[in-house]
Design an enzyme around this catalytic site. Structure first.
Site, mmCIF file in Angstrom:
data_model
loop_
_atom_site.group_PDB
_atom_site.id
_atom_site.type_symbol
_atom_site.label_atom_id
_atom_site.label_comp_id
_atom_site.label_asym_id
_atom_site.label_seq_id
_atom_site.Cartn_x
_atom_site.Cartn_y
_atom_site.Cartn_z
ATOM 1 N N CYS A 162 0.801 -1.219 0.000
ATOM 2 C CA CYS A 162 0.000 0.000 0.000
ATOM 3 C C CYS A 162 0.838 1.277 0.000
ATOM 4 O O CYS A 162 0.320 2.363 -0.257
ATOM 5 C CB CYS A 162 -0.919 0.015 1.217
ATOM 6 N N HIS A 301 -3.841 7.124 5.962
ATOM 7 C CA HIS A 301 -3.879 5.819 5.293
ATOM 8 C C HIS A 301 -5.297 5.259 5.394
ATOM 9 O O HIS A 301 -5.848 4.778 4.409
ATOM 10 C CB HIS A 301 -2.863 4.875 5.928
ATOM 11 N N GLU A 312 -2.845 4.243 13.607
ATOM 12 C CA GLU A 312 -2.447 5.463 12.896
ATOM 13 C C GLU A 312 -2.722 6.690 13.761
ATOM 14 O O GLU A 312 -1.962 7.658 13.736
ATOM 15 C CB GLU A 312 -3.170 5.574 11.552
ATOM 16 N N LYS A 333 -10.170 7.004 1.162
ATOM 17 C CA LYS A 333 -10.535 5.606 0.881
ATOM 18 C C LYS A 333 -12.000 5.331 1.222
ATOM 19 O O LYS A 333 -12.553 4.321 0.786
ATOM 20 C CB LYS A 333 -9.638 4.654 1.664
ATOM 21 N N HIS A 338 -9.686 0.906 -1.372
ATOM 22 C CA HIS A 338 -8.238 0.824 -1.221
ATOM 23 C C HIS A 338 -7.616 0.325 -2.518
ATOM 24 O O HIS A 338 -7.788 -0.833 -2.893
ATOM 25 C CB HIS A 338 -7.900 -0.109 -0.064
ATOM 26 N N PHE A 397 1.434 -3.396 3.984
ATOM 27 C CA PHE A 397 1.687 -4.719 4.551
ATOM 28 C C PHE A 397 3.204 -4.958 4.604
ATOM 29 O O PHE A 397 3.941 -4.592 3.694
ATOM 30 C CB PHE A 397 1.056 -5.803 3.675
#
Length: 409
Positions: A162, A301, A312, A333, A338, A397
């Site tokens: 990502c 994110h 986050e 998002k 995503h 990830f």
């Protein structure tokens, strides 16, 4: 060191296939999530995704050429063409060997892999296409962009899940800042709404499994239960300020800072302490010569997974201190889903548009406050105010963290 600016942008997204329509949709809070149409979902728990809609491939590629590429390359070329046209990069306006492409993808040609494996299983290995490998490998978006526009400088493909798009833009900024390139097309692309892609994410329990598009991607909301797969591409043209001014380019924004780090914690979960993400934010702010109080907006994110926004939030508090309570935050998002390797690229474009227009895009679908996410997440309606500097966060990830600092010129 050279200052680095953005002179062109291009986007293919679930809420618009150019930057203008993409940004207009974000400001209006348009949701791009809908029932999956790419394949029969009867035997899937996951029923919705954020597909690109109405994409006219013929505008960018001849049919024979298009057949020799996976969809992630189609999207990348379309976004790059829009960015190059906006930047006004014509032959003769740049040195080809000082013009590069840094363009990534999280998974590359997944649809090609799926189709060719099925073909081999049913008809044998001799029936696998000789173009299978050059269609599936993730670097081919960068390769096709370089060939299309005659960019002969450094060309490569970061793959950091990502965080891919932010790593691409950040490394492009560094290449220009330190004098290796004058111009770089940077960004990310993805085309992973396939049976195997969706099954893999579904079975790791990462995806939303309900059927209500408006409750599917709801970052920071206490009801969030998984992300929604999206697809598309985002591309930006970066130039040294000197090069852009010399050719009379229209400057949209400055890429003023970049920070990257690793959690070194887990293959999928963010670090609960948030130290890696906080370091990336602090590094980007310091790289741009600013302080936390100078940041107006953070494009988070914000994946709509149970752990992401909690951790986050911890990271933002560590990075910004007291200013974390007043900075405007949103996750686009909530509208686009995503886009994996393309997510950071379109979110950087959203930050540029926020700076340009003085608008904070909303986090739509927000209804139930999560006490673990106690920041100003700009719920449901866009907010109009001057934006002088913005951070764009991407946390991939494997613990890959990348943050960009974008600043009004």
């Amino acid at each position: 060191m050279e200052r680095v600016v953005i002179t062109g942008m291009g986007a293919v997204t679930p809420v618009g296939n150019d930057v203008g329509s993409f940004w207009d949709s974000l400001v209006r809070g348009v949701c791009g999530i809908a029932p999956i149409t790419r394949f029969d979902t009867s035997d899937f728990k996951v029923k919705v995704a954020a597909e690109v809609k109405g994409f006219d491939m013929a505008r960018y590629l001849e049919p024979r050429e298009a057949k020799r590429m996976d969809g992630f390359c189609h999207y990348a070329l379309a976004a790059a063409q829009e960015a190059v046209e906006q930047a006004g990069l014509a032959a003769g306006s740049f040195d080809p060997f000082r013009a590069g492409v840094i363009f990534g993808s999280g998974v590359g040609g997944l649809s090609v892999v799926e189709a060719e494996v099925e073909k081999m299983g049913g008809k044998g290995p001799s029936r696998v296409s000789p173009l299978c490998i050059p269609m599936m490998i993730g670097n081919m978006a960068a390769a096709h962009i370089s060939m299309r526009f005659g960019f002969r400088g450094e060309s490569f493909c970061p793959v950091t899940a990502c965080a891919t798009g932010n790593h691409a833009i950040g490394e492009a900024m560094r290449a220009i800042r330190h004098g290796y390139q004058d111009v770089v097309i940077a960004g990310g692309t993805e085309n992973a709404i396939t049976r195997v892609g969706m099954a893999g994410f579904q079975n790791m329990k990462a995806l939303y499994t309900g059927d209500d598009p408006l409750s599917a991607s709801i970052p920071f909301d206490a009801r969030r239960s998984g992300f929604v797969m999206g697809e598309g591409a985002g591309a930006v043209v970066l130039e040294s300020l000197r090069h852009a001014q010399a050719r009379g380019a229209n400057i949209l924004c400055e890429v003023a800072g970049y920070g990257a780090s690793s959690d070194a914690y887990h293959i999928t979960s963010p670090d609960p302490e948030g130290e890696g993400a906080a370091h990336a934010m602090r590094a980007a702010i310091a790289d741009g010569g600013l302080t936390p109080a100078d940041i107006t907006y953070i494009n988070a994110h914000g994946t709509s997974t149970p752990l992401n926004e909690k951790y986050e939030t911890v990271a933002i508090k560590k990075a910004l201190g007291e200013h974390a309570q007043t900075v405007h935050i949103s996750s686009t998002k909530s509208m686009t889903g995503h886009l994996l390797g393309a997510a950071a690229a379109i979110e950087a474009i959203a930050c540029v548009c926020a700076i340009r227009d003085g608008i904070i895009p909303p986090t739509i679908g927000y209804k139930e406050r999560d006490p673990d996410c106690d920041l100003d997440i700009t719920p449901n309606e866009a907010v109009r105010l001057p934006v002088s500097a913005a951070l764009s966060n991407s946390l991939g990830f494997g613990g890959h963290n990348a943050t960009l600092l974008l600043r009004r010129m």
